[in-house]
Design an enzyme around this catalytic site. Structure first.
Site, PDB file in Angstrom:
ATOM      1  N   HIS A 299      21.041  62.461   2.884  1.00  0.00           N
ATOM      2  CA  HIS A 299      21.216  62.585   4.339  1.00  0.00           C
ATOM      3  C   HIS A 299      22.079  63.811   4.655  1.00  0.00           C
ATOM      4  O   HIS A 299      21.764  64.589   5.554  1.00  0.00           O
ATOM      5  CB  HIS A 299      21.836  61.313   4.915  1.00  0.00           C
ATOM      6  CG  HIS A 299      22.344  61.467   6.324  1.00  0.00           C
ATOM      7  ND1 HIS A 299      21.519  61.765   7.392  1.00  0.00           N
ATOM      8  CD2 HIS A 299      23.611  61.409   6.828  1.00  0.00           C
ATOM      9  CE1 HIS A 299      22.251  61.855   8.502  1.00  0.00           C
ATOM     10  NE2 HIS A 299      23.516  61.657   8.193  1.00  0.00           N
TER      11      HIS A 299
ATOM     12  N   ASP B  50      22.189  65.798  12.922  1.00  0.00           N
ATOM     13  CA  ASP B  50      22.534  64.495  12.351  1.00  0.00           C
ATOM     14  C   ASP B  50      21.470  63.439  12.647  1.00  0.00           C
ATOM     15  O   ASP B  50      21.165  62.606  11.795  1.00  0.00           O
ATOM     16  CB  ASP B  50      23.885  64.050  12.932  1.00  0.00           C
ATOM     17  CG  ASP B  50      24.452  62.839  12.218  1.00  0.00           C
ATOM     18  OD1 ASP B  50      24.067  62.592  11.060  1.00  0.00           O
ATOM     19  OD2 ASP B  50      25.293  62.152  12.825  1.00  0.00           O
TER      20      ASP B  50
ATOM     21  N   HIS C 158      29.955  65.865   6.584  1.00  0.00           N
ATOM     22  CA  HIS C 158      30.130  65.058   7.793  1.00  0.00           C
ATOM     23  C   HIS C 158      30.061  63.542   7.582  1.00  0.00           C
ATOM     24  O   HIS C 158      30.537  62.789   8.412  1.00  0.00           O
ATOM     25  CB  HIS C 158      29.144  65.475   8.885  1.00  0.00           C
ATOM     26  CG  HIS C 158      27.841  64.750   8.804  1.00  0.00           C
ATOM     27  ND1 HIS C 158      26.850  65.116   7.934  1.00  0.00           N
ATOM     28  CD2 HIS C 158      27.380  63.650   9.457  1.00  0.00           C
ATOM     29  CE1 HIS C 158      25.833  64.279   8.066  1.00  0.00           C
ATOM     30  NE2 HIS C 158      26.128  63.379   8.985  1.00  0.00           N
ATOM     31  N   ASP C 159      29.473  63.080   6.487  1.00  0.00           N
ATOM     32  CA  ASP C 159      29.435  61.631   6.228  1.00  0.00           C
ATOM     33  C   ASP C 159      30.030  61.283   4.863  1.00  0.00           C
ATOM     34  O   ASP C 159      29.713  60.235   4.293  1.00  0.00           O
ATOM     35  CB  ASP C 159      27.976  61.122   6.285  1.00  0.00           C
ATOM     36  CG  ASP C 159      27.558  60.698   7.694  1.00  0.00           C
ATOM     37  OD1 ASP C 159      28.444  60.320   8.494  1.00  0.00           O
ATOM     38  OD2 ASP C 159      26.346  60.749   7.993  1.00  0.00           O
TER      39      ASP C 159
ATOM     40  N   HIS D 275      23.007  56.580   4.159  1.00  0.00           N
ATOM     41  CA  HIS D 275      24.137  57.509   4.178  1.00  0.00           C
ATOM     42  C   HIS D 275      24.551  57.929   2.781  1.00  0.00           C
ATOM     43  O   HIS D 275      25.650  57.650   2.321  1.00  0.00           O
ATOM     44  CB  HIS D 275      25.309  56.896   4.952  1.00  0.00           C
ATOM     45  CG  HIS D 275      25.100  56.898   6.435  1.00  0.00           C
ATOM     46  ND1 HIS D 275      24.756  55.763   7.146  1.00  0.00           N
ATOM     47  CD2 HIS D 275      25.159  57.901   7.345  1.00  0.00           C
ATOM     48  CE1 HIS D 275      24.630  56.072   8.432  1.00  0.00           C
ATOM     49  NE2 HIS D 275      24.857  57.359   8.580  1.00  0.00           N
TER      50      HIS D 275
HETATM   51  P1  5GP Z   1      25.948  59.477  11.073  1.00  0.00           P
HETATM   52  O1  5GP Z   1      26.656  58.241  10.649  1.00  0.00           O
HETATM   53  O2  5GP Z   1      24.692  59.723  10.289  1.00  0.00           O
HETATM   54  O3  5GP Z   1      26.838  60.708  11.097  1.00  0.00           O
HETATM   55  O4  5GP Z   1      25.575  59.298  12.611  1.00  0.00           O
HETATM   56  C1  5GP Z   1      24.286  59.021  13.078  1.00  0.00           C
HETATM   57  C2  5GP Z   1      24.238  57.712  13.773  1.00  0.00           C
HETATM   58  O5  5GP Z   1      22.923  57.451  14.219  1.00  0.00           O
HETATM   59  C3  5GP Z   1      24.600  56.588  12.873  1.00  0.00           C
HETATM   60  O6  5GP Z   1      25.241  55.598  13.609  1.00  0.00           O
HETATM   61  C4  5GP Z   1      23.249  56.130  12.378  1.00  0.00           C
HETATM   62  O7  5GP Z   1      23.339  54.842  11.907  1.00  0.00           O
HETATM   63  C5  5GP Z   1      22.421  56.268  13.610  1.00  0.00           C
HETATM   64  N1  5GP Z   1      21.002  56.440  13.336  1.00  0.00           N
HETATM   65  C6  5GP Z   1      20.405  57.463  12.712  1.00  0.00           C
HETATM   66  N2  5GP Z   1      19.068  57.254  12.649  1.00  0.00           N
HETATM   67  C7  5GP Z   1      18.831  56.091  13.273  1.00  0.00           C
HETATM   68  C8  5GP Z   1      17.661  55.346  13.558  1.00  0.00           C
HETATM   69  O8  5GP Z   1      16.545  55.720  13.206  1.00  0.00           O
HETATM   70  N3  5GP Z   1      17.795  54.185  14.255  1.00  0.00           N
HETATM   71  C9  5GP Z   1      19.001  53.744  14.659  1.00  0.00           C
HETATM   72  N4  5GP Z   1      19.080  52.594  15.355  1.00  0.00           N
HETATM   73  N5  5GP Z   1      20.139  54.415  14.408  1.00  0.00           N
HETATM   74  C10 5GP Z   1      20.059  55.566  13.714  1.00  0.00           C
HETATM   75 MN    MN Z   2      25.150  61.609   9.607  1.00  0.00          MN
END
Ligand code: 5GP
Ligand code: MN
Length: 757
Positions: free
Chosen positions: A489, A654, A525-526, A485
């Site tokens: 990203h 995302d 967004h993050d 993050h």
């Molecule tokens: P973000 O925090 O990026 O806005 O929301 C995306 C969510 O999906 C987050 O909770 C992030 O940790 C999760 N996420 C994104 N890619 C992966 C992945 O490859 N594997 C897992 N388990 N979670 C993911």
């Molecule tokens: Mn995100």
């Protein structure tokens, strides 16, 4: 139509023909059921999605052929399997009886201990038909029956056992001149009676029906306007458990005056067409049987349509209660007469698009006090669909002062970086190159390029220097120490967002202000993500969790901080020159999108999108192709649906990593895993609950974690997004990447890449 239950369709799933499968084949023939046979789970699922059998019999005896429980689970995941009865054929236990619990958990309704005797198979089918299958038909019928009431041309009134009115149908309202709201909750004796009846008639009727007997005869009823109307009346007590009277149903047909009753019927029809414009004057208290109040406003051409095989679209959604309800109604439509099917169309419209527990207020001509009261009490500043949303369409063109109109000069971007960004409009763009070329400041540079391509500065009436400062300060608030993050990203999500915005379907749906909102939302967004998940922050009692009451902690923080940073200093305030209303609309859209990235709401967002957008679009397509441009347009551009498109867009952007080219996908998987490992390390150090025990750097299988992530979140969401706006390249990458992780997993490898040969 529901009295004679015939079991039409049976699916047998047996890997190999044997005496047992032959027994059921024969039994189906004897019982006159249409029977299909599938040999593999794949063909079973395909056949089931197409025909939606009433009964499925799966061979559970030989695990080496296929996993019967997994197959049953997959069938239950097809949301329209709701009313299907699924039976497992099991081995005769040689020693101890095993529990049926695993079967029930897998979604089986019943177990059949193997017995190839043809009569045994036949008897089993008969018992199923008269037991569970019949019960499922009754469940489905309930929906249709209510609709039949609404559509009936006879005036129908239902009261409780103590004769309090619980329901009157539209024909009743129309014939008697009352509005439902004036009657529901009233006792029958409170409603004025006609003097034309014989004095003791009422008593006769009452003493008859109180004994549980039906009364039929001629009766004068008094309309609201005082006129008497002679009716043929039939009052039937409804007997509940223990023989107790629960309701009375009164069915009334006006006598002698065919013309008049035809008129009344016409009126009922006309009213349901233009649909309850007058309902705004009505009492909104809802009686327990008040279905009417949830009936649609605005019925477009959709009512001529009958939904039939939309199996592909149906199978996209993961079971949510509302999806189940929608599927039950869809199934009931299949076997209903046209007027019922049409009414159900309108019911579906409501279920798909309405906040079910919010009263529906007209947007324009509602009493302003009511509007304000409801607006003030029932909105939280974000979900004010009916008010601010309309600002979208009343956008004024901006006057751009000439000194601000200088286009973004490409000279301001170092050539090496500019070169790296040349392919920025391609999905396969390599963001990690840009990360390296910009020394981990990809967001500022990619932001400058993409925002300029979309004319964001022109739209916001904002100098390029302001945008530059804004991007810099936002990027500075991402933590470069996070492995996932960080601002790369954010740049990646911005890239995907811009890519999606260029798709024809998306462009048809969104306005310029939506595009600007989406680009800004993706960028911020993050912001200030601490590299820990919401649950970690809650467990740790962090300041943020306290501030946001453990709900959507991070997403609330990203949105709030973005606006703080932006507005606290004019130098980077990109919103400074837009007018107040426009700012409010833009702000609302940005906040809504950032909050939509919260994963607890994942299925809600995806399901709403499929139900409100993909299914209606598919139904239109099914109904005759492209000649219905207007209807397509109205689905795509309604304010509610535009919100759903924007949420889906940012969500897909995302978590689009698994749809990127393999090399990029692997890099992202490594980064997210590392961030999760670091969290687990810290949880252990601090004695906090370990929220994702699988993400332990000593034991984790990254391929397995990716497979689960794709299975659980990605596949359905991108299927829906692809069905909407067509992304064959993304789906191809997804497929490819999934196979890659599967390949590693099958070789029992836990790392990102296979070891060198
Ligand atoms: P973000 O925090 O990026 O806005 O929301 C995306 C969510 O999906 C987050 O909770 C992030 O940790 C999760 N996420 C994104 N890619 C992966 C992945 O490859 N594997 C897992 N388990 N979670 C993911
Ligand atoms: Mn995100």
């Amino acid at each position: 139509m529901y009295s004679a239950v015939t079991l039409h369709k049976v699916l047998l799933v047996f890997a190999k023909e044997d005496s047992q499968s032959n027994g059921f084949c024969w039994a189906c023939e004897k019982a006159n059921y249409r029977c299909s046979m599938a040999r593999t789970p794949e063909s079973a699922l395909e056949c089931f999605a197409e025909k939606l059998h009433d009964l499925v019999i799966i061979d559970h005896r030989h695990s080496r052929h296929f996993d019967a429980e997994a197959l049953c689970r997959s069938m239950r995941a097809v949301s329209s399997s709701e009313n299907t009865v699924i039976v497992a054929v099991v081995k005769r236990p040689d020693r101890e009886e095993a529990s049926v619990m695993p079967l029930i958990n897998a979604g089986f309704n019943r177990r059949y201990v193997e017995n190839a005797n043809m009569m045994a198979c036949y008897n089993e089918l008969l018992q199923l038909e008269h037991g569970e299958v019949l019960a499922q038909f009754k469940l489905r019928a309930g929906n249709a029956i209510f609709t039949a009431l609404e559509q009936s041309q006879e005036a129908i009134e239902i009261t409780s056992e103590d004769q309090v009115i619980q329901y009157v149908n539209p024909a009743y309202e129309s014939i008697m001149g009352y509005q439902q709201g004036e009657l529901i909750g009233k006792e029958i004796i409170e409603v004025p009676k006609s003097e034309k009846n014989k004095p003791d008639l009422l008593e006769t009727i009452n003493s008859c029906i109180r004994k549980g007997k039906e009364w039929q005869g001629v009766y004068y009823a008094k309309k609201k306007n005082g006129d008497s109307i002679q009716q043929n009346v039939k009052i039937t007590p409804v007997i509940g458990q223990g023989g107790k009277i629960r309701h009375y149903v009164s069915i009334n047909r006006p006598l002698n005056d065919n013309n008049k009753s035809d008129k009344a019927n016409e009126r009922v029809q006309a009213e349901s067409q233009t649909d309850i414009q007058s309902s705004k004057h009505k009492d909104r208290r809802k009686g327990s049987l008040d279905v009417r109040s949830t009936t649609s406003r605005g019925s477009d051409g959709s009512s001529q349509r009958r939904h039939s095989s939309m199996a592909r679209i149906h199978s996209m959604t993961i079971e949510a209660p509302i999806t189940k309800v929608i599927n039950i109604i869809n199934a009931a439509q299949e076997s209903s007469p046209m007027p019922v099917a049409e009414a159900l169309d309108r019911v579906l419209e409501i279920l798909r698009t309405t906040e079910l527990y919010s009263p529906q207020l007209g947007t324009k001509d509602e009493d302003p006090h009511t509007n304000d009261l409801v607006g003030g009490l029932m909105t939280d500043g974000l979900r004010r669909l009916s008010g601010n949303e309309y600002i979208f369409s009343t956008k004024h063109p901006h006057h751009i002062p000439s000194h601000l109109a200088t286009p973004l000069s490409p000279n301001d971007i170092p050539p090496r970086i500019a070169q790296t960004m040349e392919t920025e409009d391609s999905w396969d763009f390599d963001i990690f190159n840009l990360e390296a070329a910009t020394m981990k400041r990809p967001l500022t540079f990619l932001g400058l390029k993409i925002f300029s391509r979309f004319g964001v500065c022109e739209y916001l009436n904002c100098p390029e220097a302001t945008l530059r400062s804004w991007l810099q300060v936002i990027e500075a608030n991402y933590h470069s120490s996070n492995s996932y993050h960080n601002s790369s990203h954010a740049a990646d999500v911005l890239h995907a967002t811009a890519y999606f915005l260029c798709k024809e379907r998306v462009k048809q749906s969104l306005d310029p202000i939506d595009e600007v909102a989406a680009l800004i939302a993706a960028t911020v967004h993050d912001v200030d993500h601490p590299g820990r998940t919401n649950s970690f922050l809650c467990n740790a009692g962090s300041e943020l969790a306290i501030l946001y009451n453990d709900t959507a902690v991070l997403e609330s923080h990203h949105a709030a901080l973005a606006f703080q940073i932006t507005t606290r200093d004019d130098k980077c305030n990109i919103f400074k020159n837009i007018e107040r209303n426009e700012y409010r609309t833009l702000r609302q859209a940005i906040i809504d999108m950032v909050l939509a990235t919260e994963m607890t709401k994942h299925f809600e967002h995806v399901n709403k999108f499929v139900n409100s957008i993909n299914k209606p679009l598919a139904a239109l397509e099914e109904n005759g192709g492209n000649n219905d441009e207007e209807s397509v347009k109205s689905i795509l551009t309604s304010p509610e649906n535009r919100i759903l498109v924007k949420r889906m867009l940012i969500k897909c952007a995302d978590i689009s990593n698994p749809c990127r080219p393999l090399e990029l996908c692997i890099e992202w998987a490594g980064r997210i895993s590392e961030e999760y490992f670091a969290q687990t390390d810290e949880e252990k150090r601090q004695g906090l609950p370990v929220v994702m025990p699988v993400f332990d750097r000593n034991t984790c299988s990254i391929p397995k974690s990716q497979i689960s992530f794709i299975d659980y979140f990605i596949t359905d969401m991108f299927d829906a997004w692809d069905a909407f706006a067509d992304f064959p390249n993304l789906m191809q990458h997804l497929d490819n990447n999934f196979k890659y992780w599967k390949g590693l997993d099958e070789r029992k490898l836990h790392s990102l890449r296979p070891p060198p040969e």
